[in-house]
Design an enzyme around this catalytic site. Structure first.
Site, PDB file in Angstrom:
ATOM      1  N   ASP A 184       0.869  -1.181   0.000  1.00  0.00           N
ATOM      2  CA  ASP A 184       0.000   0.000   0.000  1.00  0.00           C
ATOM      3  C   ASP A 184       0.911   1.239   0.000  1.00  0.00           C
ATOM      4  O   ASP A 184       1.393   1.640  -1.042  1.00  0.00           O
ATOM      5  CB  ASP A 184      -0.890  -0.120   1.245  1.00  0.00           C
ATOM      6  CG  ASP A 184      -1.970   0.922   1.331  1.00  0.00           C
ATOM      7  OD1 ASP A 184      -2.442   1.383   0.293  1.00  0.00           O
ATOM      8  OD2 ASP A 184      -2.378   1.273   2.456  1.00  0.00           O
ATOM      9  N   ARG A 232     -10.796 -13.155   6.020  1.00  0.00           N
ATOM     10  CA  ARG A 232      -9.612 -13.741   5.387  1.00  0.00           C
ATOM     11  C   ARG A 232      -9.963 -14.976   4.555  1.00  0.00           C
ATOM     12  O   ARG A 232      -9.253 -15.328   3.629  1.00  0.00           O
ATOM     13  CB  ARG A 232      -8.589 -14.160   6.451  1.00  0.00           C
ATOM     14  CG  ARG A 232      -8.009 -13.013   7.270  1.00  0.00           C
ATOM     15  CD  ARG A 232      -6.831 -13.517   8.087  1.00  0.00           C
ATOM     16  NE  ARG A 232      -6.428 -12.598   9.153  1.00  0.00           N
ATOM     17  CZ  ARG A 232      -5.620 -11.562   8.985  1.00  0.00           C
ATOM     18  NH1 ARG A 232      -5.139 -11.291   7.791  1.00  0.00           N
ATOM     19  NH2 ARG A 232      -5.287 -10.796  10.002  1.00  0.00           N
TER      20      ARG A 232
HETATM   21  P1  IMP Z   1       1.768  -0.474   3.856  1.00  0.00           P
HETATM   22  O1  IMP Z   1       2.767  -0.467   4.952  1.00  0.00           O
HETATM   23  O2  IMP Z   1       0.987   0.835   3.816  1.00  0.00           O
HETATM   24  O3  IMP Z   1       2.326  -0.820   2.490  1.00  0.00           O
HETATM   25  O4  IMP Z   1       0.645  -1.503   4.248  1.00  0.00           O
HETATM   26  C1  IMP Z   1       0.773  -2.832   4.063  1.00  0.00           C
HETATM   27  C2  IMP Z   1      -0.128  -3.590   5.017  1.00  0.00           C
HETATM   28  O5  IMP Z   1      -1.341  -2.864   5.283  1.00  0.00           O
HETATM   29  C3  IMP Z   1      -0.543  -4.885   4.396  1.00  0.00           C
HETATM   30  O6  IMP Z   1       0.331  -5.939   4.743  1.00  0.00           O
HETATM   31  C4  IMP Z   1      -1.935  -5.080   4.960  1.00  0.00           C
HETATM   32  O7  IMP Z   1      -1.853  -5.755   6.199  1.00  0.00           O
HETATM   33  C5  IMP Z   1      -2.474  -3.697   5.212  1.00  0.00           C
HETATM   34  N1  IMP Z   1      -3.351  -3.237   4.137  1.00  0.00           N
HETATM   35  C6  IMP Z   1      -3.122  -2.235   3.265  1.00  0.00           C
HETATM   36  N2  IMP Z   1      -4.147  -2.073   2.418  1.00  0.00           N
HETATM   37  C7  IMP Z   1      -5.052  -3.025   2.751  1.00  0.00           C
HETATM   38  C8  IMP Z   1      -6.358  -3.377   2.218  1.00  0.00           C
HETATM   39  O8  IMP Z   1      -6.890  -2.803   1.258  1.00  0.00           O
HETATM   40  N3  IMP Z   1      -6.979  -4.412   2.857  1.00  0.00           N
HETATM   41  C9  IMP Z   1      -6.432  -5.092   3.904  1.00  0.00           C
HETATM   42  N4  IMP Z   1      -5.236  -4.795   4.424  1.00  0.00           N
HETATM   43  C10 IMP Z   1      -4.551  -3.768   3.854  1.00  0.00           C
END
Ligand code: IMP
Ligand code: MG
Length: 183
Positions: free
Chosen positions: A105, A167
């Protein structure tokens, strides 16, 4: 009876699409790691469904290991402040490591994990993520294998949760907005 599908606004990626793409990724990974050592590192818990299917599409010998992290933040937003809850069992020094993730993300979580694993001296370190939300990226990070690029929507299913639920859905769906606006 209330069922999980009722909380899904839209099916973004069907089980069939996931199967087809996972097979392609498995074939690509098998070609890239032919005659090489390979260790898949699954980030718990979101990537478990993907790992289970992906590893059965990888035809070259490989080992698997798991790490659990907690990322502080709200239920729909990660902060990038990451704590290790369960470390790897494997010493990755000199190994070809492929991190298997559910979604990238902002990039904060994977950026933290890769920096930490790099200090342990792997021979190579690559990333395979089922999903990517490119429009949300805050930290530039190279994802070597991506299943699907998706729009900026909160998704659930096939390992991904909202409040630890959903999940087990076999597809990737968009969570109904009223579900998380209540938070
Ligand atoms: P980042 O650190 O912002 O890249 O977020 C990554 C983590 O956020 C992932 O491993 C997910 O656990 C969670 N995450 C981000 N977007 C989503 C989503 O749309 N649905 C569920 N979990 C998400
Ligand atoms: Mg997660």
């Amino acid at each position: 009876m209330h069922c999980m599908d009722d909380d899904v606004a839209e099916v973004l990626i069907s089980a069939e699409q996931i199967r087809t793409r996972t097979r392609e990724l498995g074939q690509q990974i098998s070609r890239d790691y032919q005659d090489q050592d390979l260790l898949l590192v699954c980030v718990l818990k979101g990537a478990t469904a993907f790992l289970a299917d992906l590893m059965r599409e990888i035809t070259v010998p490989h080992a698997i290991d798991f790490m659990a992290i907690s990322s502080y933040g709200t239920s729909t937003e990660s902060s990038g402040v990451v704590r290790i809850l369960k470390d790897l069992d494997t010493n990755i020094a000199g190994r070809n490591v492929l991190i298997v993730e559910d979604i990238i993300d902002t990039g904060r979580t994977l950026s933290y994990i890769t920096q930490m694993l790099k200090t342990r001296g792997p021979k190579s370190l690559r990333i395979c993520s089922l999903l990517s939300k490119p429009s949300r990226r805050e930290i530039e990070i190279r994802v070597d294998y991506v299943g699907f690029e998706i729009p900026n929507k909160f998704v659930i299913g096939y390992g991904l949760d909202f409040g630890e639920i959903y999940r087990s859905l076999p597809y990737i769906g968009v969570l109904r907005q009223e579900k998380y606006e209540k938070e």
